[in-house]
Design a protein around this motif. Sequence first.
Motif, mmCIF file in Angstrom:
data_model
loop_
_atom_site.group_PDB
_atom_site.id
_atom_site.type_symbol
_atom_site.label_atom_id
_atom_site.label_comp_id
_atom_site.label_asym_id
_atom_site.label_seq_id
_atom_site.Cartn_x
_atom_site.Cartn_y
_atom_site.Cartn_z
ATOM 1 N N ASP A 1 8.055 -3.245 -4.738
ATOM 2 C CA ASP A 1 7.989 -4.658 -4.371
ATOM 3 C C ASP A 1 7.334 -4.846 -3.012
ATOM 4 O OD1 ASP A 1 9.249 -5.326 -6.703
ATOM 5 O OD2 ASP A 1 11.261 -5.320 -5.829
ATOM 6 N N GLY A 2 7.388 -3.802 -2.170
ATOM 7 C CA GLY A 2 6.770 -3.907 -0.856
ATOM 8 C C GLY A 2 5.268 -3.703 -0.919
ATOM 9 N N ILE A 3 4.858 -2.532 -1.406
ATOM 10 C CA ILE A 3 3.426 -2.234 -1.486
ATOM 11 C C ILE A 3 3.209 -1.169 -2.560
ATOM 12 C CG2 ILE A 3 3.626 -0.525 0.370
ATOM 13 C CD1 ILE A 3 0.753 -1.225 1.171
ATOM 14 N N LYS A 4 2.165 -1.309 -3.328
ATOM 15 C CA LYS A 4 1.838 -0.340 -4.376
ATOM 16 C C LYS A 4 1.253 0.926 -3.739
ATOM 17 C CE LYS A 4 2.770 -3.466 -7.523
ATOM 18 N NZ LYS A 4 4.005 -3.396 -8.343
ATOM 19 N N PRO A 5 1.527 2.094 -4.323
ATOM 20 C CA PRO A 5 0.981 3.344 -3.763
ATOM 21 C C PRO A 5 -0.539 3.336 -3.645
ATOM 22 C CG PRO A 5 2.740 3.840 -5.305
ATOM 23 C CD PRO A 5 2.498 2.367 -5.397
ATOM 24 N N TRP A 6 -1.229 2.759 -4.625
ATOM 25 C CA TRP A 6 -2.694 2.751 -4.540
ATOM 26 C C TRP A 6 -3.184 1.925 -3.357
ATOM 27 C CZ3 TRP A 6 -4.818 -2.049 -4.766
ATOM 28 C CH2 TRP A 6 -4.100 -3.059 -5.426
ATOM 29 N N ALA A 7 -2.422 0.868 -3.004
ATOM 30 C CA ALA A 7 -2.798 0.063 -1.848
ATOM 31 C C ALA A 7 -2.594 0.847 -0.551
ATOM 32 C CB ALA A 7 -1.997 -1.234 -1.821
ATOM 33 N N THR A 8 -1.532 1.669 -0.508
ATOM 34 C CA THR A 8 -1.310 2.520 0.667
ATOM 35 C C THR A 8 -2.433 3.536 0.823
ATOM 36 O OG1 THR A 8 1.083 2.298 0.334
ATOM 37 C CG2 THR A 8 0.341 4.032 1.814
ATOM 38 N N LEU A 9 -2.886 4.096 -0.300
ATOM 39 C CA LEU A 9 -4.021 5.028 -0.241
ATOM 40 C C LEU A 9 -5.255 4.363 0.349
ATOM 41 C CD1 LEU A 9 -3.740 6.922 -3.662
ATOM 42 C CD2 LEU A 9 -3.543 7.924 -1.374
ATOM 43 N N ILE A 10 -5.512 3.138 -0.082
ATOM 44 C CA ILE A 10 -6.654 2.404 0.475
ATOM 45 C C ILE A 10 -6.437 2.162 1.970
ATOM 46 C CG2 ILE A 10 -7.912 0.217 0.401
ATOM 47 C CD1 ILE A 10 -7.350 0.092 -2.577
ATOM 48 N N GLY A 11 -5.184 1.912 2.361
ATOM 49 C CA GLY A 11 -4.885 1.731 3.777
ATOM 50 C C GLY A 11 -5.233 2.952 4.606
ATOM 51 N N PHE A 12 -4.927 4.140 4.069
ATOM 52 C CA PHE A 12 -5.281 5.372 4.784
ATOM 53 C C PHE A 12 -6.804 5.545 4.864
ATOM 54 C CE2 PHE A 12 -0.873 6.890 3.900
ATOM 55 C CZ PHE A 12 -0.546 7.267 5.183
ATOM 56 N N MET A 13 -7.484 5.246 3.784
ATOM 57 C CA MET A 13 -8.942 5.353 3.814
ATOM 58 C C MET A 13 -9.543 4.368 4.812
ATOM 59 S SD MET A 13 -10.092 6.110 -0.134
ATOM 60 C CE MET A 13 -9.113 4.828 -0.901
ATOM 61 N N MET A 14 -8.993 3.152 4.835
ATOM 62 C CA MET A 14 -9.429 2.172 5.830
ATOM 63 C C MET A 14 -9.165 2.678 7.240
ATOM 64 S SD MET A 14 -10.836 -0.816 5.171
ATOM 65 C CE MET A 14 -10.203 -1.839 6.507
ATOM 66 N N GLY A 15 -8.015 3.333 7.400
ATOM 67 C CA GLY A 15 -7.683 3.878 8.718
ATOM 68 C C GLY A 15 -8.696 4.894 9.187
ATOM 69 N N GLY A 16 -9.181 5.730 8.258
ATOM 70 C CA GLY A 16 -10.197 6.705 8.635
ATOM 71 C C GLY A 16 -11.484 6.061 9.090
ATOM 72 N N LEU A 17 -11.931 5.025 8.380
ATOM 73 C CA LEU A 17 -13.164 4.333 8.761
ATOM 74 C C LEU A 17 -12.991 3.579 10.073
ATOM 75 C CD1 LEU A 17 -14.209 2.941 5.251
ATOM 76 C CD2 LEU A 17 -15.210 4.883 6.476
ATOM 77 N N LEU A 18 -11.874 2.877 10.193
ATOM 78 C CA LEU A 18 -11.644 2.101 11.413
ATOM 79 C C LEU A 18 -11.459 3.016 12.615
ATOM 80 C CD1 LEU A 18 -9.233 -0.685 10.070
ATOM 81 C CD2 LEU A 18 -11.680 -0.868 10.544
ATOM 82 N N SER A 19 -10.929 4.220 12.384
ATOM 83 C CA SER A 19 -10.746 5.166 13.491
ATOM 84 C C SER A 19 -12.080 5.522 14.130
ATOM 85 C CB SER A 19 -10.050 6.433 12.997
ATOM 86 O OG SER A 19 -8.746 6.162 12.564
ATOM 87 N N ILE A 20 -13.096 5.719 13.305
ATOM 88 C CA ILE A 20 -14.416 6.071 13.839
ATOM 89 C C ILE A 20 -14.956 4.937 14.702
ATOM 90 C CG2 ILE A 20 -16.803 6.615 13.214
ATOM 91 C CD1 ILE A 20 -15.717 7.947 10.690
ATOM 92 N N LEU A 21 -14.809 3.704 14.214
ATOM 93 C CA LEU A 21 -15.275 2.550 14.994
ATOM 94 C C LEU A 21 -14.471 2.408 16.282
ATOM 95 C CD1 LEU A 21 -15.792 -0.135 12.197
ATOM 96 C CD2 LEU A 21 -17.511 1.316 13.266
#
Length: 616
Positions: free
Chosen positions: A350-370
């Motif tokens: 109900d909080g967040i789907k696992p696939w959405a968390t995976l996308i969050g980690f991938m976003m974190g990797g891209l945003l980290s570089i910036l």
Amino acid sequence: MSLQSALIGFLLSKLLPTPLSPQEIIVVQTTAVATGTMPLAAGFVGILPALGLLEEEKDGSPPIRLSWLAAVGWSCSVAFFGVFLSPPIRKQVIIKEQLAFPSGTATAQLISVLHRMPPPDTTLRRRSGYRAIDTEDLTHPTAITDEPENHQEAIEADHDERDVVQREGWEDLLLSFLASGAMTLAAYFFPIVFAIPLFGKYLAREWLWSFTPSLSYVGQGIIMGFPTTLSMNLGMLVGWGILSPLSKDSGWAPGPVGDMSTGARGWILWISLAIMCADSLVSLLPVVYEYCIKLAVWYGPAKSGDDAETLEDLEVETADRLVPTKWVIYGLTGSICVGTILVWIVFGNDGIKPWATLIGFMMGGLLSILGVRALGETDLNPVSGLGKISQLLFAWIQPGNVVANIIAGGVAEAGAQQAGDLMQDLKTGHLIRASPRAQFYGQLIGSSLSIIVSATAYTLYQRAYTIPGPSFPAPTAYVWLSLARLLRDGQLPQNSASYMVLFAIIFGVIAGVKVMAAQRNHPYTKWIPSGIAFAIGFLNTPSFSLARLIGGIIEFIYHKRVAKSGGADIRLIVIASGFVLGEGVISVISLVLKTYGVGVASCWGCSGGICAGCPA
């Protein structure tokens, strides 16, 4: 806190039979920074308080308050992702792009002074926007010293500073620590000490204009520097002196001024959010552009094998001192998988789907570089703006889910926050030739330890205080929640949209001017207002900003008059560190007293609800 950690590590090492080497000091400093980064990376000052503010009618979810075990699980989910990101990002931004990382370079200069080493060789790593840093300007990493005209005098000044730190450092640190601690303890028993109605009781009670003479805030102002604290106080004057009364008198924010839902404080929060987003996005544009150009050059079809080999040759460390690639691959894969599972266990479907968390980690990797590249160029990690970018994305991926928006945004921001803070230390290690692998171990140890420390401290504070509340307002929690609600409902407070657009345009232009001035190494760049600092002046009540301005003024006067007349500039950092540490340590004692029901001794002067520690 890289400079402060290095200083304190150096002073502590003098008590050992064999003092630590410069490289060992860097590992100590790296471990300390990794430990201190966790409360920010794990969102203990923003994400978790925001989840506690949820309302079922507005957000479709009741408030979420994590137990100690759940807080540990959440911390574990984001604790190591940024650490395993740091080796490949180091290769990119420190070895290949050779970014400046001013604070990391300043820390290297400081360590070289304390250990009577030759200054780090930065001339061979010069690039656009990179400047050598004079050791008399250690609290000003942006100071320009390209011409070594008085080299011998500089060396003698370095030795004088080192002698002063060794001779008087402990005394300065102890006295500043005791002074700050004593004031903090006095403020616990007599709350009026930290809520002085400097502008009258009416303004303090109705408009939140009071003064908190916290030595910790003063120390923070010293560390931040005068230009930043000046920008923050300009924001305070505009937000609390102009826009707050305007919104209240116009009927746009009819509730009590301090109310984050119906009051002026909640109204000006939206202006602050617009300023932060505009400043961060404009500041990132040249970073993104340059990064795309670099990628095209490095990996384009015209790139020859010889050129690629030359880039690899820039690495000065041997393989046994580097973090193996397979460690990075296994670590990133493991941290993402384990993190996704832990987030699912803590918050459920109900909080967040696992696939959405995976996308969050991938976003974190891209945003980290910036974020890391922006930090390397400007000494500012724009995690606030990066977090808003991730929230915008997840409003599209999981529309209408406020909880998922906050959690996924927090996952993405954690990587950028942690990778950026750790990269400054890796820059220091690169200049002083510390082992990257040893620093990597320090990062893992610090992050692991901080999981327990941060979760325990947050749980104890939650039991003793209301967070957010009068004592701990946690303003960034409202920023996270307000944007998530806006993306769900599309409703803004009355007449706030036009002011958001106006201030976004103004500070977008200012950010553009600041970027261009920085690229030209203009000496007045630091005096161009910082949009982030200006916006923070909106978020915090005036009491927070005024004390920091005092610290900024002290830093400015000290640096211009005392340090330039032969005083030790490093000494001011020691004193500021003592101020910050004193309040931090004694606040733990206050927490214990509060937990065991020991209340204030006197509410004298607190009539009308002026003080957070006394009843209205």
